[in-house]
Design a protein around this motif. Sequence first.
Motif, PDB file in Angstrom:
ATOM      1  N   GLU A 139       6.573 -30.283  33.512  1.00 23.33           N
ATOM      2  CA  GLU A 139       7.244 -29.918  32.036  1.00 23.33           C
ATOM      3  C   GLU A 139       6.165 -29.542  31.129  1.00 23.33           C
ATOM      4  O   GLU A 139       6.462 -28.532  30.409  1.00 23.33           O
ATOM      5  N   ALA A 140       4.920 -29.837  31.448  1.00 27.55           N
ATOM      6  CA  ALA A 140       3.894 -29.429  30.483  1.00 27.55           C
ATOM      7  C   ALA A 140       3.599 -27.786  30.768  1.00 27.55           C
ATOM      8  O   ALA A 140       3.287 -27.019  29.840  1.00 27.55           O
ATOM      9  N   THR A 141       3.629 -27.309  32.188  1.00 29.70           N
ATOM     10  CA  THR A 141       3.445 -26.059  32.255  1.00 29.70           C
ATOM     11  C   THR A 141       4.538 -25.041  31.703  1.00 29.70           C
ATOM     12  O   THR A 141       4.471 -24.065  31.177  1.00 29.70           O
ATOM     13  N   ALA A 142       5.795 -25.748  31.846  1.00 34.17           N
ATOM     14  CA  ALA A 142       6.849 -25.000  31.426  1.00 34.17           C
ATOM     15  C   ALA A 142       6.864 -24.930  29.780  1.00 34.17           C
ATOM     16  O   ALA A 142       7.141 -23.902  29.239  1.00 34.17           O
ATOM     17  N   ALA A 143       6.430 -25.844  29.192  1.00 29.15           N
ATOM     18  CA  ALA A 143       6.227 -25.899  27.607  1.00 29.15           C
ATOM     19  C   ALA A 143       5.148 -24.974  26.941  1.00 29.15           C
ATOM     20  O   ALA A 143       5.187 -24.332  26.242  1.00 29.15           O
ATOM     21  N   ALA A 144       4.198 -24.777  28.082  1.00 29.22           N
ATOM     22  CA  ALA A 144       2.947 -23.902  27.681  1.00 29.22           C
ATOM     23  C   ALA A 144       3.457 -22.432  27.837  1.00 29.22           C
ATOM     24  O   ALA A 144       3.109 -21.666  26.911  1.00 29.22           O
ATOM     25  N   ARG A 145       4.322 -22.344  28.772  1.00 33.83           N
ATOM     26  CA  ARG A 145       4.546 -21.021  28.933  1.00 33.83           C
ATOM     27  C   ARG A 145       5.695 -20.395  27.728  1.00 33.83           C
ATOM     28  O   ARG A 145       5.792 -19.482  27.187  1.00 33.83           O
ATOM     29  N   ALA A 146       6.546 -21.592  27.572  1.00 26.80           N
ATOM     30  CA  ALA A 146       7.624 -21.442  26.483  1.00 26.80           C
ATOM     31  C   ALA A 146       7.268 -21.347  25.160  1.00 26.80           C
ATOM     32  O   ALA A 146       7.667 -20.455  24.295  1.00 26.80           O
ATOM     33  N   GLU A 147       6.268 -22.243  24.823  1.00 29.19           N
ATOM     34  CA  GLU A 147       6.065 -22.669  23.553  1.00 29.19           C
ATOM     35  C   GLU A 147       4.458 -22.244  23.094  1.00 29.19           C
ATOM     36  O   GLU A 147       4.173 -22.527  22.105  1.00 29.19           O
ATOM     37  N   GLY A 148       3.675 -22.304  24.108  1.00 23.14           N
ATOM     38  CA  GLY A 148       2.275 -22.106  23.953  1.00 23.14           C
ATOM     39  C   GLY A 148       1.440 -23.471  23.567  1.00 23.14           C
ATOM     40  O   GLY A 148       0.657 -23.705  22.639  1.00 23.14           O
ATOM     41  N   ALA A 149       2.242 -24.494  24.076  1.00 26.99           N
ATOM     42  CA  ALA A 149       1.648 -26.124  23.570  1.00 26.99           C
ATOM     43  C   ALA A 149       0.773 -26.791  24.499  1.00 26.99           C
ATOM     44  O   ALA A 149       0.537 -26.200  25.707  1.00 26.99           O
ATOM     45  N   TRP A 150      -0.069 -27.107  23.873  1.00 25.98           N
ATOM     46  CA  TRP A 150      -1.085 -28.003  24.331  1.00 25.98           C
ATOM     47  C   TRP A 150      -0.454 -29.444  24.846  1.00 25.98           C
ATOM     48  O   TRP A 150       0.390 -30.034  24.422  1.00 25.98           O
TER      49      TRP A 150
END
Length: 397
Positions: A139-150
């Motif tokens: 989920e973190a990898t997907a959020a990083a690609r979609a939102e640029g989230a840490w």
Amino acid sequence: MSSYPPSGPPQTTTLRQRLADLRGPAVPPRPLDARALAALAANPGCGRRALLDGAGVDKTALASALGTPAAFGQSQFAIVRGNSFEAKVKGDGGTELLRLVYERLGAGSEPPGGTARVPDLTAAGPDGRAGRTALALREATAAARAEGAWTFLDHPMLVLEVAGTPAYLEPDAIVVHPDGRWTVVEIKSFPMIDGSADAAKVGAAARQAAVYVLALEKTAARLEGAAVGHLALLVCPKDFSNLPTAAVLDVRKQRAVTRRQLDRLTRVEELAAGLPEGLSFDPARSAEELAEAVAAVSASYAPDCLAACELAFHCRQRAREADAVTVLGRSVRGELGMLATVGAALAAADGIRGPAAGEAADPTAEALHRAARLRAEALETAAAHPYQRPEAPECPC
């Protein structure tokens, strides 16, 4: 939650029962940690440690029952101080930790600010926690690609196969960058003074981080687009304060060495298959029975074991009784070739041990004999012509 089976085939019921019998009927398995794996990888030829660690035997209790306890571990004060420092670093949702990661390894990324994700990793048992960690990383990898989230993962659970058995590992933290990179974070309580820390302690931290990176790579292999960074972050107190500072660890060398050494380990089922029936390392048994059980498994002792293995004092005692050259260190053992005992090496140096009829001369024995002869000649020369300190010249003034 998606399932997360350990890498490699599961243990059979027969092997599980066999390992339980080796531990003792009422002894729970002792889990492996990164420190133990790093020590195991440093001595892959020791079947004794591979079997005991794979079976989950408590080597500290076993060493005490054998009468050769080893004083390992931190003091209570150091443990409390370390826990307090780790809590400070991870406080407020990991704000300070993410700041350090961004300063040292965040090139090309937006600063974390207050938008970092901190997933809940609680689950039942190590398998459940490992599965929850794998899902959180996905989920973190997907959020990083979609939102640029840490994303900051506090005490995740990883799995690494060691000698055919799964080992569950718990790093201090893992940070997922906005570009999808995964970084292992090691938090230690030893100080970093003027930007540098004790080399031996930093080396040990790098070897532990390399074990976590290896386990993390197993998880990343099952997730599309995931990437594990070869740079880990070491967080320590700055100078003599409780303020955190950080240094980057390049663990490529340690990772390669650890992976190669772990691959060389004999599988636990092969080691267990060669043991007699009824053999057990249950600390409740007598010291004589335990000594016989330990002696049934081959060991590879070296002085380095004293700083890494709970059974080192027992193995050293047995190596001394056997007059083994391993007590002199791995480098000396390697140079002595077929001379496996100190007595044989001394006999070769004295020229007593010569080749049998029809047997080629041993070059190691010849080199020892020549070295002993040269040493004796040097001592005779020194005795015949003692060194005399020259008199100091008179002062011209």
